[in-house]
Enzyme design. Sequence first.
Site, PDB file in Angstrom:
ATOM      1  CD  GLU A 138      -5.584   6.061  -4.147  1.00  0.00           C
ATOM      2  OE1 GLU A 138      -5.842   7.698  -4.499  1.00  0.00           O
ATOM      3  OE2 GLU A 138      -5.456   5.628  -3.240  1.00  0.00           O
ATOM      4  CD  GLU A 154      -2.263   2.713  -3.222  1.00  0.00           C
ATOM      5  OE1 GLU A 154      -3.171   3.064  -3.754  1.00  0.00           O
ATOM      6  OE2 GLU A 154      -1.938   1.927  -2.138  1.00  0.00           O
ATOM      7  CG  HIS A 204      -0.632  10.244   1.007  1.00  0.00           C
ATOM      8  ND1 HIS A 204      -1.403  10.355   1.946  1.00  0.00           N
ATOM      9  CD2 HIS A 204      -1.401   8.791   0.782  1.00  0.00           C
ATOM     10  CE1 HIS A 204      -3.078   9.937   2.088  1.00  0.00           C
ATOM     11  NE2 HIS A 204      -2.383   8.453   1.494  1.00  0.00           N
ATOM     12  CG  ASP A 257      -2.195   6.873  -4.351  1.00  0.00           C
ATOM     13  OD1 ASP A 257      -1.669   5.984  -4.706  1.00  0.00           O
ATOM     14  OD2 ASP A 257      -1.917   7.323  -3.208  1.00  0.00           O
ATOM     15  CG  HIS A 298      -1.906   1.374   1.533  1.00  0.00           C
ATOM     16  ND1 HIS A 298      -2.689   1.771   0.071  1.00  0.00           N
ATOM     17  CD2 HIS A 298      -2.071   2.150   2.398  1.00  0.00           C
ATOM     18  CE1 HIS A 298      -3.255   2.186   0.294  1.00  0.00           C
ATOM     19  NE2 HIS A 298      -2.508   3.440   2.076  1.00  0.00           N
ATOM     20  CG  ASN A 299       0.520   4.850   0.812  1.00  0.00           C
ATOM     21  OD1 ASN A 299      -1.284   4.671  -0.452  1.00  0.00           O
ATOM     22  ND2 ASN A 299      -0.558   5.280   1.587  1.00  0.00           N
TER      23      ASN A 299
END
Length: 784
Positions: free
Chosen positions: A427, A378, A393, A380, A348-349
């Site tokens: 994302e 991931e 983020h 973003d 994640h992230n």
Amino acid sequence: MLCGRWRSRHRRREEPPVPAQVAAPVALPSPPAPQDGGNKRPGLRALKKMGLTEDEDVRAMLRGSRLCKIRSRTWQKERLYRLQEDGLSVWFQRRIPRAPSQHIFFVQHIEAVREGHQSEGLRRFGGAFEPARCLTIAFKGRRKNLDLAAPTAEEAQRWVRGLAKLRARLDAMSQRERLDHWIHFYLHRADSNQDSKMSFKEIKNLLRMVNVDMNDMYAYSLFKECDRSNNEWLEGPEIEEFLRRLLKRPELEEIFHRYSGEDRVLSTPELLEFLEDQGEDGATLAHAQQLIHTYELNETAKQHELMTLDGFMMYLLSPEGAALNPAHTCVFQDMNQPLAHYFISSSHNTYLTDSQIGGPSSTEAYVRAFAQGCRCVELDCWEGPGGEPVIYHGHTLTSKILFRDVIQTVRDHAFTLSPYPVILSLENHCGLEQQAAMARHLHTILGDMLVTQLLDSQNPEELPSPEQLKGRVLVKGKRLPAARNEDGRILSDREEDNEDEDEEEEAGAPEQRRRAKQISPELSALAVYCWASRLRTLRPAPAPPQPCQVSSLSERKAKKLIREAGNSFIRHNACQLTRVYPLGLRMNSANYNPQEMWNSGCQLVALNFQTPGYEMDLNAGRFLINGQCGYVLKPACLRQRDTTFDPECPGPPRTTFTIQVLTAQQLPKLNAEKPNSIVDPLVRIEIHGVPADCACKETNCVLNNGFNPRWGQTLQFQLRAPELVLVRFVVEDYDATSPNDFVGQFTLPLSSLKQGYRHIHLLSKDGASLSPATLFVHICIQRS
């Protein structure tokens, strides 16, 4: 059961610990560097043992080099780096003097050495130095890369080649070589005046170095027994005698004599009897003979197919004698089943190296994740300047990195350790123009790695297997629906994965939210097997599965489904991928317990890889097996579409797990700068599985002995779903007045745990080896 003696951390009892003896170590210790930069240079005996004293590259490293350390465009400082004579550590200058242990790094902690501008730091800040002069030392765990520039290309190559030789030699050392190296290293450190003699004071110093606070009377009696010349010094054979006594393992001797009989050697049939009692699969006379030829140290015994006590110890300390089944350290599972049938190591992230509020973003975080076996990362994606999308983020102070740089990192590092497919979880917060740029970068940088069309057009709704997707990259993203907006633009059903939508509903300006709801045809076309979709309700029984749809759930929503619709959720996950991610409220990038999600068959259980803790220990333990390839086949009860399994109601106990915690060897000192700081170890066994199986039990503590503590305590567990169980072995330094300090741990699946007498090789908080630290245990697994 905790030790009941309340006391201050700094007050120690005077009575000696029971003089159980130390194990032969399986790896090398970590020496401190000399504070003066190594001017008092020890002999080269350690490197002679490694066979590297004549190597020109190693000799150049021993002389040292002035290398430029590069941190930024403005912070570029020349520092002296020099290999120490132990062959295991490199001393380096620091501008501000610190503790000796902070002036070194260890060869065994190096993850990789890269030549040229092959790190984010050198690509950004190393332009003034030609690539041939540059190298990057990447470390295991959380330590930052060391970006260096040498005065010449040849000097850079000497360090690249020299470190490669040292790492290879370290990996190839036999148990006897490791033990010999360990002995002479500590002797040299304890011999304060380098006269090859050991006074009683030096012997006491040696004992403290190896983490034992032995009673003076007992230590002196041992010293005098070895002082044959009666001159208050130990030298030559007397030192060897002292070491032999110190390195004895009474618990191993007892086991050995139980099988060897009066002649005190194991014949091939006697060794076979031991292997059968251990529960070794397929134990045969031929296998017993092979073990003797591999681990026996005495050539005469080997010729007569006999195993001595030393050979027996070497076998039990080898990978074949470890708790982890050696057969499970390579890919052994069926890799031809659909993707939904596997647990998949997920991050994640991934771009973050610290907290999700103000921490730095870095492509190196992706390199580290891949080095840990991660297969789903991931990205973003946000609008960036100059038409180039960036990754960070959103709506925080985290730094930004270019999308194209991340894709180049995927191309260069995704398949270094594992050949099985990588999933890029997008994302997307970009507008149509920069989405098209993202699609363009994916095509041009990844080329044939990228999956752009179905592998089997005859079965478009079936997920392919990891084997079919070797070396390929999948994109998880939004797909174009049939609906169109009033102005003719195609809209998507906004995916729930867009950063904790239930907690941060539609963050950002209205225009930004509008852009995020659009999707370009170019990017949509790349979501071939992983279509991002909401899981509003679990499909009713008659409805057909949608294997290519991937649902993303926050940990809160996943727990709600597990609690309210356990079996239905498992059936859903038997044919479709589900990704679970941490709540957005975890500002410090803390993790949740992944076991609960695995119990329900969730495949992509995403964790913050940059945050160490028991959660990441569990993740590492889950994916320790199957060659650490990042894919682990789910138990059969989680793969069947009509399964009746429910983790909340797993049925009666089916397995009894009994573990006898016997001894530990060479536990690390928690404060190397304080010689009198000795650990008081206790062992805790944690069971992680379905809720009814979760439990932990612990031993008493042993005071003032991290060298060779003994427990001899038995802990037992009743298990209902053993196929899902992870066992975590934890060693802590007991403190009556404050939380215990972490010493080491090791986690692995119960199904990969071998029975019988086994050594557990401990790991640090960030997953690095703590060799030679081990636990010695006896394991029994009885299935009803």
